[in-house]
Write an enzyme that holds these catalytic residues in place. Structure first.
Site, mmCIF file in Angstrom:
data_model
loop_
_atom_site.group_PDB
_atom_site.id
_atom_site.type_symbol
_atom_site.label_atom_id
_atom_site.label_comp_id
_atom_site.label_asym_id
_atom_site.label_seq_id
_atom_site.Cartn_x
_atom_site.Cartn_y
_atom_site.Cartn_z
ATOM 1 N N GLU A 419 51.990 15.550 -50.479
ATOM 2 C CA GLU A 419 52.555 14.202 -50.684
ATOM 3 C C GLU A 419 52.912 13.958 -52.143
ATOM 4 O OE1 GLU A 419 53.537 12.149 -48.567
ATOM 5 O OE2 GLU A 419 52.387 12.354 -46.710
ATOM 6 N N GLU A 489 49.182 18.561 -40.808
ATOM 7 C CA GLU A 489 48.242 17.496 -40.432
ATOM 8 C C GLU A 489 48.688 16.958 -39.085
ATOM 9 O OE1 GLU A 489 47.739 14.440 -43.452
ATOM 10 O OE2 GLU A 489 47.825 15.941 -45.037
HETATM 11 C C1 IPT Z 1 48.453 11.950 -45.026
HETATM 12 C C2 IPT Z 1 47.841 12.549 -46.245
HETATM 13 O O1 IPT Z 1 48.433 13.778 -46.537
HETATM 14 C C3 IPT Z 1 46.371 12.731 -46.128
HETATM 15 O O2 IPT Z 1 45.853 13.001 -47.397
HETATM 16 C C4 IPT Z 1 45.724 11.531 -45.525
HETATM 17 O O3 IPT Z 1 45.947 10.435 -46.363
HETATM 18 C C5 IPT Z 1 46.338 11.250 -44.198
HETATM 19 O O4 IPT Z 1 47.705 11.018 -44.342
HETATM 20 C C6 IPT Z 1 45.777 10.021 -43.557
HETATM 21 O O5 IPT Z 1 44.404 10.027 -43.446
HETATM 22 S S1 IPT Z 1 49.905 11.117 -45.589
HETATM 23 C C7 IPT Z 1 50.464 9.944 -44.437
HETATM 24 C C8 IPT Z 1 51.629 9.229 -45.073
HETATM 25 C C9 IPT Z 1 50.918 10.489 -43.182
#
Ligand code: IPT
Length: 957
Positions: A419, A489
């Site tokens: 990010e 993720e």
């Molecule tokens: C995403 C991040 O990469 C991670 O660090 C964490 O914040 C997660 O979301 C949420 O828990 S970023 C998000 C804009 C999808």
């Protein structure tokens, strides 16, 4: 007038620092002496970077009045708040965004350690000594014996300093000034607690003349010949030996021999040694080749499927200061739950963690300590990764990661960070990394066109989009279309959930291009708190915070698996065991990427009414990856009307380093004979008394039609219930659209339904109670009829619900609730278990007879919310009542109401009352992953539509 410039200019300087030695490979040990400087240090915290001068670093300074803290550690987690407190923000910078400037209020911890060289150490006049800091947040200046040795940023990368000229045999004074905020903070905007301190090891290393500097172990594997090629490049010449392979060569010389390859499934490591004139360094060599071939990530010639998690470093008491046993606990838990990959979100982990990944076998995406997410608030304007002034800092971070970790076979992909938008700095990092190490792939999620990366990576993409990507129908740049896809993720494991894992897995396994995914995230970052149990964002009075968004892990802070982890284990199991619908045949499929099944033993058993009848061995054969076999099972026992299932389990045949023999790797179940229908002849009729009506074992209030006792057991408040305490995934993320049902349900008023009594009819063979259940201010409601019948000993309740009005939201749940005396402390049931399950989180619910106390039936989500439902329950017994369902139902019981659960912020807000509240649900809305991703798939919606369901109650003695 004079202007005073701050004594700490380096703090707000974009430079990565000065004085440090070039980065180099990390190794755990060697025959050169080293001295850990971990332990008790003196600490003084001041409010600004320059509140105190640097005289504390001078010889003879008396720090006797200072506090003592543990290093590694974070000062805000020590001293019971005396040194400030943690701050949690997701992506917002907790200070004004004016890079590289930071606030004047800049908590600064002066650390002091006095140490002697141990007996038997070489004379200090012999030169080479190095001081190593493995992790300091976020910026530090260090002095040894009064002399400035340098300053550095890059919290989670190592820094070494030559200090040989400064050491003395005794009374060395190491002074380290650590600033919480620095220019480096702009590059470290990860979603986690801001925790200043010297949080990783500090070590003094002896570097004898001729000792090892940097070295690079190149160990590839040729899957065609079965041979490995080893070449160790070393800045200092020497010899490399690997006794088990008869290797003894010069550094820089390549040698090819037959080897067992390293994979995450079969982590074959060869012990070797690098010997230079001044040092012997043990090596642990894993031979493997990572490549991008045919549009796929291949290791040793085969595509791999990541079944991964994102791992932040976390301990509820020590924050990001982790000891070896905690790191090992993570690895063991992952291996035992079929996880095969880790993304080190969002920074290189403690180096020992990678040693464990090599040893136990986990694929690693090693991620650089870089995130500038807060710049999204200004449309990424002035983003450091697109500003050449910052590029040296970015390259420094990339180099410190790659150089430190390059000799780990487990690391298969380098990630530029997380990010951080896009920009020239990221491209420069990618170029530097490729140039230095072309034996691994490069990842960065933010690079949507894959200009700099080898993998198309996304986060939280919905199922349908992932399927389109799998089919190659997603378009994108020409380069991207040639690349494999991963979800770096997905499946946001915040609170109850994540839902939809099995649906994702089916899609991943159906399309070659989809090479798996990494659940967000491994552990809840709750901080142990004397009053709150575990604290989350806002609990320390932060002026800006993101609440419990920091608690979104598959394990609770104490590392107890949450139901999400149990579900994940089932969904990603490397052996598929399924019935063919006949009840007599099991199909076993090897879903490993490399291993056959010879390390597993299979056993099967039949169960009658959920009770196993004894396990027997099942011969499956070794079965190569991807292969299936079908095996006829012996006939099951006659259940005499009771339900019969078979269960087949794949168990470890031998002890492994990560789990003992007998550990369940995978299982499957199929129903052979269904249970007999639940029938209750309506042979008894209601008998009206003055205030009460009696029907079989039930006694009812004649005015309201509510049951008072059933089989002599007091029952209170039995009625329709549609409310559940919204889960984090129900509530959704603030940026999500209009399908955040947790929010909509509440605005609709589903948490304050009113029950209007329309009539109590005592007929010949039934007591019928008509109601309409609806919230104030809305026209929509649920016409609900309770029809009670009995055969004299059992009591049957049939609930019919007919929605009327315009229902525009699904229902959270639908079923009945009632209260029992608090002595109803234990439950037994035949259904899914042992843990909770919801419509889209039910893969791991195994049918059987289970039991537990009411306390054990709660899932301790840090922010209280709906939890604990057991799925597919045929019957349950508690508090002297037996309840059979027609059809099966969802069963939960707690010592507080759903409304109390809803109102609580922490588990400590929940106090047991004098009632056990029982919910028997006909339906539950799905869970999904909308706290940062998709909500439940439409097929898991609980839409408001006409339904009818029954329960049969009887007393038990
Ligand atoms: C995403 C991040 O990469 C991670 O660090 C964490 O914040 C997660 O979301 C949420 O828990 S970023 C998000 C804009 C999808």
């Amino acid at each position: 007038m004079t202007f005073r410039t701050t004594a700490a200019d380096y703090v707000e300087n974009v430079s990565p620092g000065s004085g440090a030695l070039p980065p180099r490979a990390r190794y755990a040990s060697s025959d050169a002496k080293s001295l850990s400087l971990n332990g008790s240090w003196r600490l003084r915290v001041s409010a600004t970077a320059d509140a105190e001068d640097d005289s504390f670093a001078e010889d003879g300074y008396d720090a006797g009045g200072w506090a003592e803290v543990a290093v590694p550690g974070h000062w805000v987690l020590q001293g019971d708040g005396a040194f400030g407190s943690p701050v949690y923000t997701n992506h917002l910078y907790p200070f004004p965004v004016d890079p590289p400037r930071v606030p004047t209020e800049n908590p600064t911890g002066d650390h002091l350690k006095v140490f002697d060289l141990p007996e038997g150490w070489p004379d200090v006049s012999e030169g080479g000594f190095v001081l190593r800091f493995d992790g300091v947040e976020s910026c530090a200046r260090a002095w040894l014996n009064g002399r400035d040795i340098g300053e550095f940023k890059g919290s989670r990368v190592p820094h070494e300093f030559a200090v040989g000229h400064l050491l003395r045999p005794t009374g060395n004074v190491l002074a380290v000034r650590v600033h919480q905020w620095s220019a480096g903070s702009y590059l470290e905007d990860q979603d986690q607690w801001w925790l200043p301190g010297i949080f990783r090891d500090v070590t003094l290393l002896h570097r004898p003349a001729g000792s090892v500097l940097d070295f690079f172990v190149h160990a590839s594997y040729d899957h065609v010949t079965g041979e490995g090629t080893l070449r160790v490049d070393s800045d200092v010449d020497g010899r490399v030996s690997v006794p088990a392979l008869d290797i003894d060569v010069e550094t820089g010389e390549a040698v090819t021999v037959p080897v067992e390859p390293w994979t995450a499934e079969t982590p074959a490591l060869y012990d070797g040694e690098l010997v230079t004139e001044g040092e012997r360094v043990p090596l642990r060599i894993g031979f493997r080749t990572v490549e991008l071939a045919d549009g796929l990530i291949k290791v040793n010639g085969r595509p791999i499927l990541f079944k991964g998690v994102n791992r932040h470093e976390w301990h509820p008491e020590t924050g990001r200061a982790l000891d070896l046993e905690t790191m090992r606990a993570d690895v063991l838990l992952m291996k035992r739950h079929n996880i095969n990959a880790v993304r080190t979100s969002h920074y290189p982990p403690h180096p020992a963690f990678l040693d464990l990944c090599d040893e136990y076998g986990l694929w690693v995406i090693d991620e650089c300590d870089l995130e500038t997410h807060g710049f999204v608030e200004q449309d990424w304007r002035d983003n450091p990764v697109d500003d050449d002034r910052w590029t040296p800092a970015l390259l420094d971070r990339a180099a410190r990661m790659v150089e430190r970790d390059k000799n780990h076979p487990s690391v298969v992909i380098w990630s530029l960070g997380n990010e951080a938008g896009t920009g020239r700095g990221l491209t420069a990092m990618a170029e530097w990394i490729r140039d230095r190490d072309d034996s691994r792939l490069v990842h960065y999620e933010g690079d949507i066109d894959c200009r700099d990366t080898d993998v198309y990576s996304r986060m939280y993409a919905f199922h349908d989009e992932v399927e389109r990507i799998g089919k190659g129908l997603d378009g994108g740049t020409h380069r991207r279309r040639q690349l494999p896809f991963i979800l770096c993720e997905y499946a946001h494991a915040m609170g109850n959930g994540p839902g939809g894992l099995a649906d994702y897995q089916r899609i991943f396994e159906a399309h070659e291009r989809l090479q798996g995914a990494f659940v967000w995230e491994w552990i809840d970052h709750g901080i142990k708190h004397p009053e709150l149990g575990y604290a989350y964002g806002g609990d320390f009075g932060e002026e800006l915070h993101d609440g419990n968004f920091v608690c979104d892990g598959l394990v609770f802070p104490d590392r107890k698996p949450s139901p999400g982890l149990v579900e994940y284990k089932k969904v990603i199991e490397p052996v598929r065991i399924a019935g063919d619908g006949t009840g007599g045949t099991v199909r076993v499929t090897n879903a490993y990427d490399f291993s056959d099944l010879s390390h597993l033993a299979f056993e099967f058993s039949h169960q009658v009414d959920g009770l196993p009848t004894g396990a027997r061995e099942l011969t499956v054969g070794p079965l190569a990856p991807g292969q299936s076999t079908e095996i006829k099972l012996p006939a099951g026992p006659d259940g005499h009307g009771a339900e019969v299932q078979w269960t087949v389990r794949a168990l470890l045949a031998e002890d492994t380093p990560w789990a003992p023999q007998g550990h369940t790797v995978a299982w499957g179940q199929e129903t052979v004979a269904p249970r007999a229908p639940v029938t209750v002849a309506a042979s008894a009729g209601p008998v009206a008394g003055e205030r009460l009506i009696t029907l079989g074992p039930g006694v009812f209030d004649a005015r309201t039609g509510e049951p008072r006792t059933i089989g002599g057991v007091d029952v209170t408040g039995l009625r329709l219930d549609v409310w559940r305490a919204p889960t984090d995934n129900d509530d959704g993320a603030s940026w999500q659209d209009d399908t955040r049902y947790g929010v909509l349900w509440r605005s609709y008023g589903l948490h304050r339904m009113r029950h209007r009594l329309d009539g109590v009819e005592s007929g010949d063979d039934a007591l019928t109670v008509r109601t309409r259940v609806a919230p104030a201010a809305r026209e929509a409601g649920l016409r609900t009829v309770y029809r009670w019948t009995s055969d004299g000993t059992r009591l049957k309740l049939t609930v019919s619900v007919r929605p009327d009005g315009n229902w525009t939201v699904p229902l959270p749940r639908i079923g009945i609730r009632f209260g029992l005396a608090s002595s109803a402390g234990h439950a037994q049931w035949f259904g899914g278990g042992p843990g909770e399950a919801y419509p889209d989180t039910g893969a791991a619910a195994m049918l059987g007879q289970w039991d537990g106390s009411i306390e054990e039936m709660q899932t301790p989500y840090l922010r209280p919310q709906e939890n604990g439902a057991r799925a597919d329950v045929r019957w349950a017994e508690l508090g002297g009542l037996r309840i059979e369902g027609d059809p099966e139902f969802w069963f939960s019981a707690r010592r507080w109401t759903n409304e109390q659960l809803d109102a609580a912020r922490h588990l400590t807000d929940l106090t047991p009352g004098d009632t056990v509240w029982v919910n028997l649900d006909h339906g539950q809305h799905g869970i999904g992953s909308q706290s940062c991703g998709p909500g439940p798939l439409p097929r898991y919606f609980l839409n408001a539509e006409p339904v009818e369901f029954s329960f049969v109650f009887s007393g038990i003695d």
